[in-house]
Motif scaffolding. Structure first.
Motif, PDB file in Angstrom:
ATOM      1  N   GLY A 199       4.615   8.122 -15.848  1.00 16.13           N
ATOM      2  CA  GLY A 199       5.936   7.572 -16.042  1.00 16.13           C
ATOM      3  C   GLY A 199       6.334   6.549 -15.173  1.00 16.13           C
ATOM      4  N   ALA A 200       6.932   5.456 -15.971  1.00 17.58           N
ATOM      5  CA  ALA A 200       7.318   4.546 -14.893  1.00 17.58           C
ATOM      6  C   ALA A 200       8.341   5.025 -14.068  1.00 17.58           C
ATOM      7  CB  ALA A 200       7.912   3.473 -15.595  1.00 17.58           C
ATOM      8  N   GLY A 201       8.193   4.859 -12.516  1.00 21.55           N
ATOM      9  CA  GLY A 201       9.271   5.309 -11.724  1.00 21.55           C
ATOM     10  C   GLY A 201       8.648   6.457 -10.875  1.00 21.55           C
ATOM     11  N   SER A 202       7.545   7.013 -11.430  1.00 18.69           N
ATOM     12  CA  SER A 202       7.113   8.196 -10.740  1.00 18.69           C
ATOM     13  C   SER A 202       6.566   8.075  -9.293  1.00 18.69           C
ATOM     14  CB  SER A 202       5.905   8.675 -11.395  1.00 18.69           C
ATOM     15  OG  SER A 202       6.189   8.958 -12.831  1.00 18.69           O
ATOM     16  N   ILE A 203       6.891   9.079  -8.478  1.00 18.11           N
ATOM     17  CA  ILE A 203       6.406   9.178  -7.038  1.00 18.11           C
ATOM     18  C   ILE A 203       5.376  10.006  -6.678  1.00 18.11           C
ATOM     19  CG2 ILE A 203       6.953   8.960  -4.624  1.00 18.11           C
ATOM     20  CD1 ILE A 203       9.689   7.797  -5.572  1.00 18.11           C
ATOM     21  N   PHE A 204       4.314   9.733  -6.297  1.00 20.09           N
ATOM     22  CA  PHE A 204       3.276  10.766  -5.901  1.00 20.09           C
ATOM     23  C   PHE A 204       2.860  10.797  -4.241  1.00 20.09           C
ATOM     24  CE2 PHE A 204       2.483   9.482 -10.122  1.00 20.09           C
ATOM     25  CZ  PHE A 204       2.387  10.619 -10.934  1.00 20.09           C
ATOM     26  N   GLU A 205       3.126  12.156  -3.807  1.00 22.41           N
ATOM     27  CA  GLU A 205       2.929  12.107  -2.379  1.00 22.41           C
ATOM     28  C   GLU A 205       1.821  12.929  -2.207  1.00 22.41           C
ATOM     29  OE1 GLU A 205       6.603  13.345  -0.344  1.00 22.41           O
ATOM     30  OE2 GLU A 205       7.353  11.198  -0.680  1.00 22.41           O
ATOM     31  N   HIS A 206       0.846  12.628  -1.139  1.00 23.88           N
ATOM     32  CA  HIS A 206      -0.445  13.128  -1.027  1.00 23.88           C
ATOM     33  C   HIS A 206      -0.679  13.872   0.368  1.00 23.88           C
ATOM     34  CE1 HIS A 206      -0.824  10.131  -4.358  1.00 23.88           C
ATOM     35  NE2 HIS A 206      -1.726  10.873  -4.815  1.00 23.88           N
ATOM     36  N   GLU A 207      -0.986  15.100   0.307  1.00 30.59           N
ATOM     37  CA  GLU A 207      -1.520  15.657   1.395  1.00 30.59           C
ATOM     38  C   GLU A 207      -2.889  15.168   1.853  1.00 30.59           C
ATOM     39  OE1 GLU A 207      -1.517  20.003   0.934  1.00 30.59           O
ATOM     40  OE2 GLU A 207       0.883  19.813   0.484  1.00 30.59           O
ATOM     41  N   GLN A 208      -3.482  15.619   3.148  1.00 30.22           N
ATOM     42  CA  GLN A 208      -4.497  15.036   3.352  1.00 30.22           C
ATOM     43  C   GLN A 208      -5.622  15.955   2.542  1.00 30.22           C
ATOM     44  OE1 GLN A 208      -5.743  15.402   7.630  1.00 30.22           O
ATOM     45  NE2 GLN A 208      -3.744  14.510   8.458  1.00 30.22           N
ATOM     46  N   GLY A 209      -6.636  15.125   2.081  1.00 30.52           N
ATOM     47  CA  GLY A 209      -7.504  15.786   1.191  1.00 30.52           C
ATOM     48  C   GLY A 209      -7.325  15.735  -0.283  1.00 30.52           C
ATOM     49  N   ALA A 210      -6.064  15.342  -0.591  1.00 28.87           N
ATOM     50  CA  ALA A 210      -5.696  15.153  -2.098  1.00 28.87           C
ATOM     51  C   ALA A 210      -5.982  13.680  -2.332  1.00 28.87           C
ATOM     52  CB  ALA A 210      -4.082  15.243  -2.124  1.00 28.87           C
ATOM     53  N   ALA A 225      10.985  -0.422 -11.446  1.00 29.22           N
ATOM     54  CA  ALA A 225      10.366   1.133 -11.665  1.00 29.22           C
ATOM     55  C   ALA A 225       8.897   1.249 -11.260  1.00 29.22           C
ATOM     56  CB  ALA A 225      10.895   1.712 -12.805  1.00 29.22           C
ATOM     57  N   ALA A 226       8.387   0.847 -10.015  1.00 34.32           N
ATOM     58  CA  ALA A 226       7.075   0.999  -9.696  1.00 34.32           C
ATOM     59  C   ALA A 226       6.514   2.479  -9.663  1.00 34.32           C
ATOM     60  CB  ALA A 226       6.912   0.143  -8.283  1.00 34.32           C
ATOM     61  N   ILE A 227       5.272   2.604  -9.656  1.00 32.75           N
ATOM     62  CA  ILE A 227       4.770   3.887  -9.660  1.00 32.75           C
ATOM     63  C   ILE A 227       4.111   3.700  -8.317  1.00 32.75           C
ATOM     64  CG2 ILE A 227       3.015   5.327 -10.299  1.00 32.75           C
ATOM     65  CD1 ILE A 227       3.106   4.445 -13.170  1.00 32.75           C
ATOM     66  N   VAL A 228       4.450   4.892  -7.363  1.00 35.89           N
ATOM     67  CA  VAL A 228       4.189   5.052  -6.151  1.00 35.89           C
ATOM     68  C   VAL A 228       2.998   6.063  -5.784  1.00 35.89           C
ATOM     69  CG1 VAL A 228       5.044   5.085  -3.692  1.00 35.89           C
ATOM     70  CG2 VAL A 228       6.347   3.868  -5.628  1.00 35.89           C
ATOM     71  N   PHE A 229       2.155   5.635  -4.959  1.00 37.67           N
ATOM     72  CA  PHE A 229       1.001   6.603  -4.402  1.00 37.67           C
ATOM     73  C   PHE A 229       1.158   6.464  -2.916  1.00 37.67           C
ATOM     74  CE2 PHE A 229      -0.325   5.177  -8.879  1.00 37.67           C
ATOM     75  CZ  PHE A 229      -0.890   6.105  -9.252  1.00 37.67           C
ATOM     76  N   ARG A 230       1.638   7.224  -2.162  1.00 32.60           N
ATOM     77  CA  ARG A 230       1.706   7.365  -0.822  1.00 32.60           C
ATOM     78  C   ARG A 230       1.470   8.685  -0.165  1.00 32.60           C
ATOM     79  NH1 ARG A 230       8.174   6.669  -0.999  1.00 32.60           N
ATOM     80  NH2 ARG A 230       8.761   8.783  -1.121  1.00 32.60           N
ATOM     81  N   ALA A 231       1.331   8.640   1.059  1.00 34.31           N
ATOM     82  CA  ALA A 231       1.016   9.887   2.016  1.00 34.31           C
ATOM     83  C   ALA A 231       2.177  10.644   1.989  1.00 34.31           C
ATOM     84  CB  ALA A 231       0.774   9.809   3.178  1.00 34.31           C
TER      85      ALA A 231
END
Length: 266
Positions: free
Chosen positions: A128-139, A156-162
């Motif tokens: 979905g537009a505006g989703s934020i995904f935060e990632h642990e190490q190894g994810a 409403a960017a989709i964000v992939f970050r630590a």
């Protein structure tokens, strides 16, 4: 329209993580929550740890639990419209590593999703537009035998970050694409990825790693603070139309530097 609160005092199984206000056990459990609330529960508001468990949540308030929802990636698509959350207390959706085998849409939530392992996509997934995904190490993500549509919007960017506010290079594994389908990254921001090679090759330490017949049909957005490379292509993989792509690292094809323009971008 049930209200489930102050639960999760003891585990349902020998696994201490089976504590939750609502626990959907393994591949045989199932629950539908319509309206109501899941709040003030110990450990987690909702936990569904089976790939084939059935989960449907709409119009439900999930607030003030120790954690929001802890889910196998194959049931995240059961999150529907009208979910009310609060970003300030724990992640709304904590997603384990596992394989998506059912076509799904992952809705944007008030708080970030938090990934603790690699999500393998073997069925079409739309984010979905505006989703934020935060990632642990190894994810990270592996689009293996399906299509990923990460189509944000200008506002409403989709964000992939630590995870945990970390902002250094290469803190999580990144996006790995080996599917020949038309995978799309549009209005996305990818940062801090590419910290661990996929197969031992240094060219796999990238924000976006595309190999074999993998294909990214469209890329639009920012890729920054990656590991070795921003985007890396190997073998017969391909990168389609690049629109307003901003990278602070290299784009390589079979370890040779190239530009987005050379790969058909603009």
């Amino acid at each position: 329209h049930a209200v489930i609160e102050y639960a999760g005092s003891r585990p349902w199984t020998g696994n201490d993580e089976s504590r939750a206000g609502v626990y959907v056990q393994g591949d045989t459990g199932g629950v539908a929550l319509v309206g109501g609330a899941v709040r003030e529960n110990a450990f987690a508001g909702i936990r569904a740890d089976g790939a084939l468990g059935l989960l449907s949540v709409t119009g439900t308030e999930i607030v003030d639990n120790d954690r929001g929802a802890m889910l196998h990636p194959n049931v995240v698509g059961g999150l529907g419209e009208g979910i009310v959350t609060r970003a300030e207390r724990g992640s709304t959706g904590e997603v384990f590593g596992g394989t998506v085998t059912s076509q799904a849409t992952w809705p944007a939530l008030d708080a970030a999703y938090r990934l603790s392992g690699v999500v393998v996509i073997d069925a079409d997934v739309r984010l979905g537009a505006g989703s934020i995904f935060e990632h642990e190490q190894g994810a990270g993500w592996h689009v293996r035998d399906a299509a990923l549509a990460a189509q944000g919007e200008a506002n409403a960017a989709i964000v992939f970050r630590a995870a945990d506010g970390e902002r250094a290079s290469g803190l999580w594994r990144g996006l790995h694409v080996s599917s020949a389908r038309d995978n799309v990254l549009e209005h996305v921001s990818i940062s801090e990825a590419g910290g661990r090679g996929r197969d031992g090759g240094d060219d796999s330490s990238a924000g976006g790693f595309i190999k074999n017949d993998g294909r990214l049909a469209r890329v639009e957005g920012d890729i920054e603070r990656s590991g070795e490379f921003s985007i890396s292509l190997r073998g017969d993989s391909s990168l389609g139309k690049c629109v307003s792509v901003s990278v602070d690292g290299s784009i390589v094809q079979n370890r040779m530097p190239v530009s987005a323009q050379e790969l058909g971008g603009q």
